[in-house]
Enzyme design. Structure first.
Site, PDB file in Angstrom:
ATOM      1  N   ASP A  62       7.476  -6.111 -27.673  1.00 46.36           N
ATOM      2  CA  ASP A  62       7.072  -5.383 -26.465  1.00 46.36           C
ATOM      3  C   ASP A  62       7.724  -5.915 -25.193  1.00 46.36           C
ATOM      4  OD1 ASP A  62       5.305  -3.442 -27.537  1.00 46.36           O
ATOM      5  OD2 ASP A  62       3.762  -4.976 -27.796  1.00 46.36           O
ATOM      6  N   ASP A  72      -0.233   1.002 -27.069  1.00 41.91           N
ATOM      7  CA  ASP A  72      -0.382   1.146 -28.505  1.00 41.91           C
ATOM      8  C   ASP A  72      -1.850   1.483 -28.750  1.00 41.91           C
ATOM      9  OD1 ASP A  72      -0.046   1.101 -31.211  1.00 41.91           O
ATOM     10  OD2 ASP A  72       0.447  -1.029 -31.368  1.00 41.91           O
ATOM     11  N   ASP A 103      -7.431 -10.369  16.622  1.00 42.83           N
ATOM     12  CA  ASP A 103      -7.079 -10.785  15.262  1.00 42.83           C
ATOM     13  C   ASP A 103      -8.313 -11.064  14.402  1.00 42.83           C
ATOM     14  OD1 ASP A 103      -4.362 -10.565  15.414  1.00 42.83           O
ATOM     15  OD2 ASP A 103      -4.003 -12.670  15.904  1.00 42.83           O
ATOM     16  N   ASN A 140      -1.686  -0.936  23.464  1.00 44.39           N
ATOM     17  CA  ASN A 140      -2.084  -1.781  24.599  1.00 44.39           C
ATOM     18  C   ASN A 140      -0.909  -2.567  25.161  1.00 44.39           C
ATOM     19  OD1 ASN A 140      -4.729  -0.947  24.449  1.00 44.39           O
ATOM     20  ND2 ASN A 140      -5.443  -2.735  23.295  1.00 44.39           N
TER      21      ASN A 140
END
Length: 840
Positions: A593, A328, A686, A657
């Site tokens: 809305d 709006d 990691d 790998n």
């Protein structure tokens, strides 16, 4: 639940107050706390966050991890204590890392969500206060106004022109009028007009109500329990799930094949089993849930710094993919500070009576706070001595007007203010500047001409009307008829100073702005000029009503302003945009809305929005400003880009790998790496990946919308996985055929090359640019370099000996570093070719 409350709509309010041991003035704080402990929090399902212990246990629930722990325990039983202890230690460390990251992420999100939680107006200790809806208990006395979500099943004590949207519960299309009156016990749900239900919302009017049932005991709670409804998956969630399934299938096939072949080659069964399981751990991106949680939580925190609160984390991806934002104009494109321009009679001249009547209407209005009434009251103080309000018909989005009944001396009259068309609909006469009253038909064209003039100047125009009453009596909507039109109230809400720059910034990000407004097309066109929009194409509500879905679908991409739009048309516009292949965001804060917010890919609201809008939104802005949205889009795309980086890493060096290791194990007389060494490799690679959330992102990764593409990811996995395997086999050949190393040296050399290459390749694949032209985040760089140094030094330490590593010659180190350098160079070349052929 007390059975006597099952038909509470048939019981008088006084009897229910006694049964619930409460008063019209509400509960005390002490009573409320006691009842909260008895009835539990007012929720339909338990909160999503997990306690620390549950989250910790969940780190070890993967079937592969559980089997590995079982096999390790078997190894302990067979007196292989050292190796078994090492494997268990690595598994526990990996689990603790995941727990630490996810726990921090979940706590951060809980704090952010607390900022935008829905609250209810309740009487406690005789005073009205706002509390979270989760704290509402049976016996509470609550106030309900337009836009509020009903927090429980309630009996009305007082109501004034109350209309409630019950579509989600009864399927009724139109709002239902509610009144205070007992009904029979066998009254059907849709006809229980003296009650309001949890999850429904107030369209207009106001009420005081007694809460009878909360949580799962409510009508809505029973429905949700039966249906067990889940939120629909976003494209991102669906992509992650499919990716996980894909890797799971590859892992399962590989593990079974490797274990079978190793047993066939007469290798120890337990060692072969542990080797296969360790490979599975290496292949499986078990950190994927943690990495995604960390990335999304980090992104949500960064977005919160930009005043954007994410309610549903998975919506961040859709936020980044968004290429259309619908909004709006009031408060988003404009300053949101409405100013009164003038109060004019039917001839377009300033008129004090018009302003006085507008002021009376705004002053005595008791519904929801709105900027128009605030503007009228701020424009000029007016003395209302001698005036008294005696009734009101609140504003609603169907009538689009508000009426106040006022007494002044012996005069009794209604003052009505609202959208000009809706005011004219209830007027049969008009007051001229001389004070005489004539038929409205005689000057209808003059009124329309003035309206168009005001609109062309960019003014929003309201109508003011009145009607004399015979006495000081209550009024209802039927009294809004045969009224006298008094004049115009023109209002001005200037565009934000930086709005043109903001729209340009959105365009640079590949996001188009579509304005959906209830204002007339002339005001909307004027605003578009002020914002610097060119080639404006407008569709009005009446035109849209006549347009077929196919015609709308063809035009929806080129039209940038939808004016004079009715609330129920917003959803249709958004669905047409989505059907045309767009990812659509909708920014709304009003009662009407909610359906549009649900229909959009990303529902965006503001912290000051009506409860029903804020509840329907995925994302809540702490400021109603498109500039805030621009920053949010950038952060959303950054989060998505960093999540993809982990996926790329998990599918390149790591996967290559492990695949190579499985392959070479078939051609050498020993295991290429021991199970404990494979798990150590996985743990060390990691660490850099856990810093991905803080990594820098290249501008080209956020300059246009991106969507999850599982086909492109699969191609990336095959391309870079094969490249990794090529250099893995080069390493095997070097160690076995050139350097003729023994079993321990082979494993050490292979461990070094595997960890260092997997860590360093992160710096290459994190960007489309050459790695030396894209600066990585400091934590990612530090983690990568640290892991590389630790890996090189590990064979020379007692810990290295414990893991079965041995020292290597300087020549071996040099050869291995050359292979890693060649791998990085080859990955750079491959990356350039890949992104030329695959657009992602």
């Amino acid at each position: 639940m007390d059975q006597s409350f099952l038909s509470f709509w048939s019981i008088s309010s006084s009897d229910l107050l006694k049964k619930l041991q409460t008063k019209v003035s509400g509960l005390t704080t002490f009573d409320a706390k006691s009842r909260l402990a008895t009835y539990g929090a007012n929720r339909l399902k338990p909160p999503k966050h997990s306690d620390a212990f549950t989250l910790l246990i969940s780190q070890f629930k993967s079937p592969i991890i559980l089997i590995l722990i079982f096999a390790t325990a078997l190894s302990l039983f067979l007196h292989n204590i050292v190796d078994a202890s090492i494997i268990l230690t690595i598994v526990v460390i990996s689990g603790l890392l995941g727990f630490w990251q996810e726990y921090g992420a979940s706590n951060a999100i809980a704090k952010l969500l607390a900022i935008v939680q829905i609250k209810a107006a309740v009487f406690r200790d005789g005073k009205q206060k706002e509390i979270p809806v989760e704290e509402i208990v049976p016996g509470d006395i609550i106030m309900l106004n337009a836009g509020d979500i009903v927090p429980g099943d309630c009996l009305l004590l007082e109501s004034k022109d109350l209309f409630v949207d019950e579509a989600m519960l009864t399927g009724e299309t139109y709002p239902v009028e509610k009144t205070v009156a007992p009904l029979s016990a066998d009254t059907a749900l849709a006809q229980r007009t003296n009650s309001v239900w949890m999850g429904t919302h107030i369209v207009s009017g106001n009420a005081k109500a007694l809460v009878i049932l909360t949580g799962t005991n409510t009508e809505f709670g029973k429905v949700s329990e039966r249906l067990k409804l889940k939120e629909p998956e976003t494209e991102f969630e669906r992509g992650i799930r499919r990716f996980g399934y894909f890797l799971g299938e590859v892992t399962l096939i590989l593990v079974i094949a490797i274990f079978g072949i190793n047993v066939y080659l007469a290798r120890p069964v337990l060692d072969s089993f542990l080797f296969s399981l360790a490979l599975a751990v290496g292949l499986t991106p078990q950190l994927l849930p943690a990495i995604i949680s960390i990335n999304l939580a980090h992104g949500a925190k960064k977005m919160a710094e930009k005043k954007v609160i994410v309610k549903r984390l998975a919506s961040i991806e859709n936020f980044g993919s968004m290429n259309i934002i619908c909004s709006d104009k009031t408060g988003t494109l404009t300053e949101g500070i409405v100013q009164v321009e003038a109060a004019l009679d039917v001839n377009g001249n300033e008129n004090e009576k018009v302003f006085l009547f507008a002021y009376l209407n705004a002053f005595y209005e008791t519904g929801f706070t709105n900027p128009i009434d605030q503007a009228i009251l701020k424009h000029r103080k007016t003395d209302l001595a001698g005036y008294k309000k005696h009734d009101e018909i609140p504003y609603d989005f169907l009538r689009k007007r508000l009426s106040i009944a006022v007494t002044h001396g012996d005069a009794h009259f209604i003052v009505t203010k609202g959208a000009l068309t809706n005011i004219l609909d209830v007027c049969s006469t008009v007051e001229t500047k001389e004070g005489s009253v004539v038929k409205i038909a005689s000057i209808q064209k003059q009124i329309q001409k003035h309206f168009e003039e005001f609109s062309n100047q960019g003014f929003r125009t309201l109508g003011i009307a009145y009607k004399n009453l015979p006495s000081e009596s209550a009024i209802n909507k039927s009294d809004e008829a045969d009224m006298t039109f008094l004049g115009f109230l023109t209002l001005f809400d200037p565009p934000k100073a930086n709005i043109a720059d903001t729209i340009a910034s959105l365009k640079q990000l590949g996001v188009s702005l579509k304005v959906i407004t209830g204002d007339n097309h002339l005001v909307a066109a004027n605003l578009s000029k002020q914002m610097g929009l060119t080639d404006t194409q407008i569709i009005t509500g009446p035109e849209l009503h006549k347009m077929s879905d196919g015609a709308l679908l063809r035009r929806v991409d080129v039209v940038n302003i939808f004016a004079e739009i009715e609330p129920n048309q917003k959803e249709r516009i958004i669905l047409a945009m989505r059907k045309a292949g767009n990812v659509v965001g909708y920014m709304g804060d009003g009662i009407n809305d909610a359906s549009a917010l649900h229909a959009a890919d990303v529902g965006i609201s503001v912290d000051t929005a009506a409860d029903v809008a804020k509840d329907a939104a995925d994302i809540v802005l702490l400021e109603k400003d498109l500039g805030v949205l621009v920053e949010g889009v950038r952060e959303g795309r950054t989060t998505f880009a960093n999540t993809l980086k982990y996926v790329f890493m998990a599918t390149s060096a790591n996967f290559g790998n492990m695949f190579s290791m499985a392959g070479v194990s078939l051609f050498i007389p020993f295991l290429p790496l021991l199970p404990k060494q494979i798990l150590l490799t996985n743990l060390m690679t990691d660490f850099p990946e856990m810093t991905i959330a803080t990594d820098n992102v290249d501008g080209e990764m956020i300059d246009h919308p991106r969507r999850w593409d599982i086909k492109a990811i699969r191609k990336f996995m095959i391309t870079f996985g094969l490249l990794s395997s090529v250099f893995d086999f080069v390493t095997f050949g070097l160690l076995l055929l050139v350097l003729h190393v023994n079993e321990g040296q082979f494993r050490t050399g292979w461990f070094l090359e595997s960890v260092i290459s997997a860590s360093m390749i992160v710096l290459v694949i994190r960007s489309k640019k050459p790695f030396f032209k894209s600066k990585p985040g400091k934590y990612l760089l530090m983690a990568t370099l640290s892991i590389s140094v630790i890996t090189i030094l590990l064979p020379f330490t007692p810990l290295g000996t414990l893991f079965g590593f041995t020292a290597l010659s300087l020549t071996t180190y040099l050869f291995l570093l050359l292979i890693v350098a060649a791998y990085i160079a080859a990955a750079e070349v491959t990356k350039t070719i890949f992104y030329k052929r695959v657009k992602f």
